[in-house]
Write a protein that holds these residues in place. Structure first.
Motif, PDB file in Angstrom:
ATOM      1  N   SER A 464       0.829  -1.210   0.000  1.00 31.52           N
ATOM      2  CA  SER A 464       0.000   0.000   0.000  1.00 31.52           C
ATOM      3  C   SER A 464       0.863   1.260   0.000  1.00 31.52           C
ATOM      4  O   SER A 464       2.035   1.251   0.368  1.00 31.52           O
ATOM      5  N   HIS A 465       0.217   2.298  -0.397  1.00 28.23           N
ATOM      6  CA  HIS A 465       0.855   3.592  -0.478  1.00 28.23           C
ATOM      7  C   HIS A 465       0.654   4.297   0.869  1.00 28.23           C
ATOM      8  O   HIS A 465      -0.421   4.229   1.451  1.00 28.23           O
ATOM      9  N   LEU A 466       1.669   4.957   1.341  1.00 31.37           N
ATOM     10  CA  LEU A 466       1.559   5.552   2.671  1.00 31.37           C
ATOM     11  C   LEU A 466       1.327   7.065   2.559  1.00 31.37           C
ATOM     12  O   LEU A 466       2.027   7.751   1.815  1.00 31.37           O
ATOM     13  N   GLU A 467       0.357   7.560   3.276  1.00 37.94           N
ATOM     14  CA  GLU A 467       0.122   9.009   3.235  1.00 37.94           C
ATOM     15  C   GLU A 467      -0.003   9.585   4.644  1.00 37.94           C
ATOM     16  O   GLU A 467      -0.491   8.922   5.550  1.00 37.94           O
ATOM     17  N   TYR A 468       0.391  10.838   4.775  1.00 40.98           N
ATOM     18  CA  TYR A 468       0.167  11.555   6.035  1.00 40.98           C
ATOM     19  C   TYR A 468      -1.287  12.003   6.087  1.00 40.98           C
ATOM     20  O   TYR A 468      -1.828  12.460   5.090  1.00 40.98           O
ATOM     21  N   VAL A 469      -1.892  11.887   7.225  1.00 39.90           N
ATOM     22  CA  VAL A 469      -3.233  12.447   7.400  1.00 39.90           C
ATOM     23  C   VAL A 469      -3.111  13.792   8.112  1.00 39.90           C
ATOM     24  O   VAL A 469      -3.643  14.806   7.670  1.00 39.90           O
ATOM     25  N   SER A 470      -2.378  13.809   9.210  1.00 47.65           N
ATOM     26  CA  SER A 470      -2.241  15.083   9.942  1.00 47.65           C
ATOM     27  C   SER A 470      -0.969  15.084  10.794  1.00 47.65           C
ATOM     28  O   SER A 470      -0.494  14.017  11.215  1.00 47.65           O
ATOM     29  N   ILE A 471      -0.471  16.272  11.031  1.00 46.21           N
ATOM     30  CA  ILE A 471       0.670  16.446  11.946  1.00 46.21           C
ATOM     31  C   ILE A 471       0.333  17.608  12.882  1.00 46.21           C
ATOM     32  O   ILE A 471       0.141  18.738  12.425  1.00 46.21           O
ATOM     33  N   GLU A 472       0.247  17.290  14.146  1.00 44.42           N
ATOM     34  CA  GLU A 472      -0.048  18.344  15.138  1.00 44.42           C
ATOM     35  C   GLU A 472       1.171  18.600  16.003  1.00 44.42           C
ATOM     36  O   GLU A 472       1.818  17.665  16.453  1.00 44.42           O
ATOM     37  N   GLU A 473       1.410  19.846  16.235  1.00 44.83           N
ATOM     38  CA  GLU A 473       2.411  20.224  17.228  1.00 44.83           C
ATOM     39  C   GLU A 473       1.698  20.322  18.579  1.00 44.83           C
ATOM     40  O   GLU A 473       0.499  20.578  18.597  1.00 44.83           O
ATOM     41  N   GLY A 474       2.401  20.163  19.661  1.00 40.91           N
ATOM     42  CA  GLY A 474       1.729  20.329  20.952  1.00 40.91           C
ATOM     43  C   GLY A 474       2.616  19.893  22.092  1.00 40.91           C
ATOM     44  O   GLY A 474       3.826  19.706  21.932  1.00 40.91           O
ATOM     45  N   SER A 475       1.996  19.759  23.243  1.00 40.41           N
ATOM     46  CA  SER A 475       2.763  19.313  24.410  1.00 40.41           C
ATOM     47  C   SER A 475       1.805  18.612  25.358  1.00 40.41           C
ATOM     48  O   SER A 475       0.584  18.715  25.211  1.00 40.41           O
ATOM     49  N   GLY A 484      -0.902  22.523  19.700  1.00 41.45           N
ATOM     50  CA  GLY A 484      -0.346  23.781  19.227  1.00 41.45           C
ATOM     51  C   GLY A 484      -0.720  23.974  17.766  1.00 41.45           C
ATOM     52  O   GLY A 484      -1.886  23.791  17.396  1.00 41.45           O
ATOM     53  N   ARG A 485       0.271  24.256  16.932  1.00 43.47           N
ATOM     54  CA  ARG A 485      -0.040  24.477  15.514  1.00 43.47           C
ATOM     55  C   ARG A 485      -0.444  23.170  14.831  1.00 43.47           C
ATOM     56  O   ARG A 485       0.040  22.109  15.166  1.00 43.47           O
ATOM     57  N   GLN A 486      -1.317  23.317  13.847  1.00 40.17           N
ATOM     58  CA  GLN A 486      -1.599  22.197  12.943  1.00 40.17           C
ATOM     59  C   GLN A 486      -0.629  22.380  11.782  1.00 40.17           C
ATOM     60  O   GLN A 486      -0.680  23.381  11.065  1.00 40.17           O
ATOM     61  N   LEU A 487       0.294  21.458  11.610  1.00 38.77           N
ATOM     62  CA  LEU A 487       1.318  21.667  10.593  1.00 38.77           C
ATOM     63  C   LEU A 487       0.804  21.220   9.227  1.00 38.77           C
ATOM     64  O   LEU A 487       0.226  20.140   9.081  1.00 38.77           O
ATOM     65  N   ILE A 502       7.407  17.865  20.596  1.00 45.63           N
ATOM     66  CA  ILE A 502       6.532  16.708  20.325  1.00 45.63           C
ATOM     67  C   ILE A 502       5.681  16.960  19.086  1.00 45.63           C
ATOM     68  O   ILE A 502       5.144  18.062  18.906  1.00 45.63           O
ATOM     69  N   LEU A 503       5.519  15.932  18.274  1.00 49.82           N
ATOM     70  CA  LEU A 503       4.566  15.966  17.161  1.00 49.82           C
ATOM     71  C   LEU A 503       3.680  14.736  17.266  1.00 49.82           C
ATOM     72  O   LEU A 503       4.155  13.637  17.587  1.00 49.82           O
ATOM     73  N   ARG A 504       2.418  14.969  17.002  1.00 48.76           N
ATOM     74  CA  ARG A 504       1.470  13.848  17.026  1.00 48.76           C
ATOM     75  C   ARG A 504       0.993  13.662  15.590  1.00 48.76           C
ATOM     76  O   ARG A 504       0.442  14.609  14.993  1.00 48.76           O
ATOM     77  N   CYS A 505       1.198  12.490  15.023  1.00 52.32           N
ATOM     78  CA  CYS A 505       0.995  12.312  13.578  1.00 52.32           C
ATOM     79  C   CYS A 505       0.085  11.135  13.287  1.00 52.32           C
ATOM     80  O   CYS A 505       0.161  10.108  13.967  1.00 52.32           O
ATOM     81  N   ARG A 506      -0.736  11.327  12.262  1.00 49.70           N
ATOM     82  CA  ARG A 506      -1.595  10.218  11.814  1.00 49.70           C
ATOM     83  C   ARG A 506      -1.247   9.905  10.353  1.00 49.70           C
ATOM     84  O   ARG A 506      -1.032  10.822   9.547  1.00 49.70           O
ATOM     85  N   PHE A 507      -1.187   8.625  10.063  1.00 50.20           N
ATOM     86  CA  PHE A 507      -0.888   8.187   8.694  1.00 50.20           C
ATOM     87  C   PHE A 507      -2.031   7.310   8.197  1.00 50.20           C
ATOM     88  O   PHE A 507      -2.857   6.859   8.971  1.00 50.20           O
ATOM     89  N   MET A 508      -2.036   7.073   6.889  1.00 52.15           N
ATOM     90  CA  MET A 508      -2.951   6.063   6.363  1.00 52.15           C
ATOM     91  C   MET A 508      -2.281   5.311   5.233  1.00 52.15           C
ATOM     92  O   MET A 508      -1.330   5.804   4.624  1.00 52.15           O
TER      93      MET A 508
END
Ligand code: DGJ
Length: 511
Positions: A464-475, A484-487, A502-508
């Protein structure tokens, strides 16, 4: 309040403070600082306040505890406990008793001056060495009596359970020769090995016959472990909080006696576990540059955490801000503690290089230029998410890394994704790359740390092909995620510069 203890669940060993998991974000004070409560008040605690530590590692010495035989003075341990409580911190006590860095400089004068009873080791030329022999029964019995008095007092005095654990002695072992050649040692060495060694190793002959070239080192290891066991068992019998020992590591030029021979080096962990069963774990003092190699050795017995990791002394250079992510993320460390922490906290103060001369430690290890700036951020970040860390410690859903010399990067693997980690180029101005990753769910990850970037990769057998869904900055503040910011756009990448974050990331994955 419950007393501090170690909880063992499968391969996970957790320090419990009042029954709750506790990760020590610590630092160790200079050797002499805790000998004066006024000095602590004026020069140590203020320097620690900005570092986001939760634990101070500090010495309690036999010479001040029992200046006259049988008369104990608890002013220092009591004062340290009161001061730590005012600062909202926990303590680890270092029992500087019979041995400190291979020597017996912390024994009371009534011990120092009675060399008939408290006999010292000798080298192969018959010259005295500045350390009481581990074969000297009067030595370890008197140490055990003082240590027991301390532990018994703590049991009653430390009602808030501020002291989390106690280190028995400090970097023990003989410096200057491969074994003790005092008359008592000569006699024991020439005899058949003691019955418990004979049974453990399935041998029945002298040390030389049984162990050849390794005999002197194993002889010393046995007697140090037995003496330490005597002391620790006595202390634990009255107040069973965790007890551990620390090691001056084996290093260049690798011959026994250039490092303290008989101490709890990784190569002889099995002997220490066997002959000092009341010691809960063995800790490395890591001043060497290859941090992970040492952690690997110390966690290598049996299951990955057969020897749970606590690092009571780590190099206070700015790399400590990176190494802590590996210690906790990859090795499930119960705590991490750069040495000379008050000097780290006094930003701009020069490192005390005079310390290093005789200690076989590279000066770079003590270059704490800008350490505080980074360490306080790493500690803040980790302290804020302690519940998550405790949940994921020692599972396949959390790992960590720190740059080993000249390493370009590393590859970390989770269930549905792998991550290629590339470290930013090293510079004298900022710490090496290091980080920690938690797999929150199959597709959601938390990345923390500094000076690295991430390339997510599909598993080898995944088309499968990998894609980013979201990357959030925060603490994490008190274990709550604060976004924090939505990158996105130009910032849509997982990259960490020199400030621990810290970054919180979702992939699909899509086909
Ligand atoms: C290791 C020892 O364990 C510490 O007490 C201290 O002496 C450092 N070396 C270096 O200063």
């Amino acid at each position: 309040m419950q007393i501090p203890s170690l909880e063992v669940k499968g391969n996970k060993v957790t320090l419990l403070s009042d029954g709750k998991p506790f990760i020590m974000l610590a630092g160790e004070a200079h050797n002499s600082s805790s000998s004066s409560l006024d000095y602590m008040k004026e020069s140590v605690w203020p320097a620690l306040r900005s570092l986001n530590m939760n634990t101070l590692v500090a010495a309690v010495t036999w010479e001040l505890l029992e200046p006259t035989k049988g008369q104990f003075d608890f002013t220092i341990p009591d004062g340290l406990i009161r001061q730590a409580e005012e600062e909202g911190m926990k303590l680890v006590f270092l029992w500087f008793g019979l041995w400190k860095n291979g020597m017996s400089t912390y024994v009371p004068n009534w011990v120092k001056e009675n060399r008939d009873t408290y006999f010292y080791m000798r080298n192969r030329y018959g010259e005295p060495v500045n350390a009481i022999s581990p074969l000297c029964t009067a030595g370890f019995e008197s140490d055990a009596a003082a240590f027991t008095a301390l532990m018994s007092h703590l049991k009653d005095f430390d009602v808030n359970r501020t002291v989390l654990m106690v280190q028995v002695e400090n970097e023990m072992g003989l410096l200057g020769d491969c074994r003790d050649f005092s008359p008592a040692a000569e006699k024991a060495y020439a005899e058949s090995v003691p019955a418990d060694v004979a049974e453990f190793c399935n041998v029945d002959c002298t040390w030389d016959e049984a162990f050849g070239e390794d005999a002197p080192e194993l002889f010393m290891t046995y007697y140090y472990a037995k003496a330490t066991q005597y002391i620790a068992a006595a202390g634990k019998a009255v107040y069973p909080i965790p007890h551990y020992v620390n090691a001056w590591l084996e290093q260049h030029p690798w011959t026994p006696g250039t490092y303290p021979v008989g101490g709890p080096i990784a190569r002889h962990m099995d002997w220490w576990k066997q002959f000092a069963p009341d010691i809960d774990f063995l800790s490395p003092d890591i001043y060497l540059p290859d941090f992970e190699a040492v952690c690997d050795e110390y966690t290598a017995m049996g299951n990955p955490l057969g020897n749970p990791l606590f690092i009571p002394e780590a190099r206070p250079s700015q790399d400590s801000a990176s190494n802590v992510f590996s210690a906790i993320g990859k090795y499930g460390a119960m705590g991490f503690s750069p040495f000379a922490i008050e000097t780290v906290g006094k930003e701009g103060a020069p490192p005390d290089l005079s310390l290093l001369g005789g200690l076989n430690i590279m000066a770079g290890a003590f270059n704490h230029y800008k350490s505080a700036q980074y360490l306080r951020q790493s500690y803040k970040l980790l302290g804020g998410m302690s519940e998550l860390i405790n949940e994921y410690r020692c599972t396949s859903h959390m790992t960590g890394f720190t740059r080993n010399k000249d390493q370009l990067g590393t590859l970390v693997k989770f269930s549905k994704y792998d991550f290629q980690i590339n470290y930013m180029p090293n510079s004298a101005e900022s710490p090496k790359g290091g980080g920690l990753i938690i797999e929150l769910s199959d597709d959601e990850f938390l990345f923390c740390g500094l000076n690295y970037r991430v390339t997510p990769l599909p598993k080898n057998n995944d088309a499968s092909h990998l894609e980013y869904v979201s990357i959030e900055e925060g603490s994490y503040e008190n274990n709550q995620w604060v976004q924090g910011r939505q990158l996105n756009g130009d910032e849509f990448r997982i990259m960490f510069q020199e400030n621990p974050s810290i970054l919180r990331c979702r992939f699909m994955r899509c086909r």
